[in-house]
Write an enzyme that holds these catalytic residues in place. Structure first.
Site, short mmCIF file in Angstrom:
data_model
loop_
_atom_site.label_atom_id
_atom_site.label_comp_id
_atom_site.label_asym_id
_atom_site.label_seq_id
_atom_site.Cartn_x
_atom_site.Cartn_y
_atom_site.Cartn_z
CE LYS A 167 86.77 69.00 -38.55
NZ LYS A 167 86.05 67.78 -38.94
NE ARG A 183 75.61 66.39 -36.51
CZ ARG A 183 75.88 65.15 -36.87
NH1 ARG A 183 75.21 64.13 -36.33
NH2 ARG A 183 76.82 64.88 -37.75
N1 BES Z 1 82.69 70.23 -41.02
C1 BES Z 1 82.67 68.84 -40.76
C2 BES Z 1 82.24 68.00 -41.96
C3 BES Z 1 83.17 68.00 -43.14
C4 BES Z 1 84.10 66.99 -43.29
C5 BES Z 1 83.05 68.96 -44.12
C6 BES Z 1 84.92 66.98 -44.41
C7 BES Z 1 83.88 68.95 -45.23
C8 BES Z 1 84.80 67.95 -45.37
C9 BES Z 1 81.71 68.54 -39.62
O1 BES Z 1 81.55 69.53 -38.67
C10 BES Z 1 82.23 67.31 -38.93
O2 BES Z 1 83.30 67.36 -38.44
N2 BES Z 1 81.43 66.25 -38.92
C11 BES Z 1 81.80 65.03 -38.31
C12 BES Z 1 80.60 64.49 -37.58
C13 BES Z 1 80.89 63.28 -36.76
C14 BES Z 1 81.74 63.65 -35.58
C15 BES Z 1 79.59 62.69 -36.31
C16 BES Z 1 82.23 64.06 -39.40
O3 BES Z 1 81.59 64.01 -40.45
O4 BES Z 1 83.23 63.39 -39.22
ZN ZN Z 2 83.01 69.46 -37.13
#
Ligand code: BES
Ligand code: ZN
Ligand code: ZN
Length: 508
Positions: A286, A360
């Site tokens: 990230k 997931r």
């Molecule tokens: N934990 C994150 C989702 C999240 C984002 C929670 C902001 C709280 C605030 C999750 O694991 C994630 O990173 N999801 C990605 C998925 C994508 C790579 C398909 C996302 O939502 O960007």
């Molecule tokens: Zn994530």
């Protein structure tokens, strides 16, 4: 968690017996006090009406004004707290939560130790007295919370923990019922505090192992049976989703199972919560900005902990299995790679396109494991997608699933608890987006409908015909604004109140 517990109780309307630092009286926008002000005696009531007419206070929701009053006519209280309620017709249950919290905060600012609140004596905007009691008490407890166990300076002489007792004036015959109501609300809010504490704990202090230890502690305190699957046990069960997400970290992953069975042959409810104790994204790292917020990525699991504690303390005659897959998602030489294919516990092959879509992967194995308890209903909660934050923001969690009745029941429990849900569809067409070339499915579905395609992924690990709901709490699990008095900055403890009201069958 707050050090001084706040006691709440009902008190009969017998002014001569009252003795407190402060009397709390509601004031509508425009300066009209609630009718119960007459209990202060005609002289005092008249004086206050004059002061309000002179425009000392507007009566906006949350506006708090202290006034000294002469102790007279048997009134043994020397300060009033005028609590702004806003417009009568705009009052909602959520307003009363905010009011409860604002009252406690105003009192603590002025080092008040105890107060008697008159608000539940009038019918505001048609709300019943018990609704006002329940929501104000809930707000008061929620608003008193602060996470300050990691602050060593200045804490001891802070006046913030002054408030010890809040009474609500009610008709005498209602005092006993009022007490019962408060007992229940206190247990539920204690569950919320547990979830908030877990959520606020930084990633270095809350690893999957630490979380597992907390689950064992719950089992020591309550009639809950805790089982931890880690290492070999995860391997034997083929839980490669959980193992793959955790393999980049020195802190090993685990699957926490907590069973509460006090419902005899009643239906079994499984609640599953994502607990990524820190989500860096893994190799699909990230961006650095705000990455620290990803310590909250275990909020779904935290909700399961808070819920389990609350139902056990309420001694509910139900059967619940709480399942919390936990891992730390870090990049390293041992981390999983984009392009990896993993064989999940269910046997399905998953292509990992993006290691940041890790929630997931761990949930899939947990959902598969949930089926081994043959539950009648499965509910999962997860900070799953950034897309959900974009779609619904902070004021509602998304609910998806395969059962309209379950979804509606959850939405109604959401209205009742103040933790609102809004439905999204899982139409068959969306499943196309997670088709993989090399494996059965892939873990991302592209830019469009990110919350739905994440739910599509999960749906592949739930038996058809078993009622299942998925709740995406990515936008509601943390509050970074501090704009609601009953929700402190940081972990909200979202989901505990919702699940409790659902289990209690208390809906709107
Ligand atoms: N934990 C994150 C989702 C999240 C984002 C929670 C902001 C709280 C605030 C999750 O694991 C994630 O990173 N999801 C990605 C998925 C994508 C790579 C398909 C996302 O939502 O960007
Ligand atoms: Zn994530
Ligand atoms: Zn995550």
């Amino acid at each position: 968690m707050s050090e001084t517990p706040l006691k709440m109780d009902g008190i009969a309307v017998d002014v001569a017996t009252w003795d407190a630092d402060v009397l709390v009286i509601g004031v509508y926008q425009g300066g009209e006090p609630q009718a119960a002000i007459s209990l202060c005696g005609e002289e005092v009531a008249q004086e206050i009406r004059q002061i309000l007419k002179a425009g000392w206070m507007r009566g906006e929701l949350g506006e708090m004004v202290f006034l000294p009053v002469a102790r007279q006519n048997g009134l043994r209280i020397s300060r009033l707290l005028l609590a702004g309620m806003g417009k009568r017709e705009s009052l909602s249950l959520e307003s009363f939560r905010a009011l409860g919290a604002s009252v406690v905060k105003a009192c603590e600012k002025s080092s008040v130790e105890n107060a008697i609140c008159l608000l539940a004596l009038d019918k505001h905007n048609g709300f019943k007295h018990w609704q006002i009691l329940e929501t104000m008490a809930e707000g008061a407890w929620l608003g008193k919370y602060r996470y300050d166990c990691l602050q060593s300076v200045g804490k001891k002489d802070s006046p913030r923990h002054s408030m010890k007792k809040l009474w609500f004036a009610v008709q005498e015959e209602r005092v006993a019922r009022c007490r019962k109501l408060f007992e229940k609300v206190e247990i539920i809010t204690k569950g919320v505090m547990l979830a908030r504490d877990l959520g606020n704990t930084p990633g270095n202090l809350l690893t999957p192992e630490v979380l597992a230890r907390k689950a064992r502690e719950l089992a020591e305190q309550w009639p809950i049976k805790t089982t931890i699957h880690s290492g070999k046990s995860l391997e034997q069960k083929g839980m490669n989703g959980i193992l793959a997400v955790g393999q980049g970290s020195a802190n090993p992953p685990c699957l926490i199972v907590m069973e509460y069975r006090k419902g005899g042959d009643r239906p079994v409810l499984a609640v599953v919560g994502k607990a990524v104790t820190f989500d860096s994204g893994g190799i699909s790292l990230k961006p650095g900005a705000k990455m620290e917020e990803m310590k909250f990525d275990m909020s779904g699991g935290a909700a399961v902990f808070g819920f389990m504690q609350a139902i056990a303390e309420m001694k509910l005659p139900i059967n619940v299995v709480g399942i919390v897959p936990s891992a730390e998602n870090l990049p390293s030489g041992t981390a999983q790679r984009p392009g990896d294919v993993i064989k999940m516990a269910s046997g399905l092959f998953v292509e990992v396109i993006n290691t940041d879509a890790e929630g997931r992967l761990i949930l899939a194995d947990a959902l598969h494991h949930a089926a081994s308890f043959d539950p009648d209903v499965i509910i999962d909660l997860a900070t799953l997608t950034g897309a959900c934050v974009i779609a619904l923001g902070a004021h509602a969690s998304a609910v998806l699933g395969n059962d309209d009745i379950l979804r509606d029941q959850l939405c109604q429990a959401g209205e009742r608890s103040g933790e609102r849900l809004w439905p999204m569809p899982i139409f068959q067409e969306y499943q196309e987006q997670i088709k993989s070339v090399v494996a059965d499915i892939k873990n991302v579905g592209g830019r469009e409908a990110g919350t739905i395609t994440a739910a599509c992924f999960l749906s592949r690990f739930v038996d058809e015909g078993r009622a299942w709901a998925h709740i995406d709490i990515a936008g509601t699990a943390m509050d970074l604004t501090g704009s609601r008095p009953h929700v402190p900055k940081g972990s909200v403890g979202i989901g505990v109140r919702l699940l409790c009201r659902y289990a209690l069958k208390e809906r709107m």
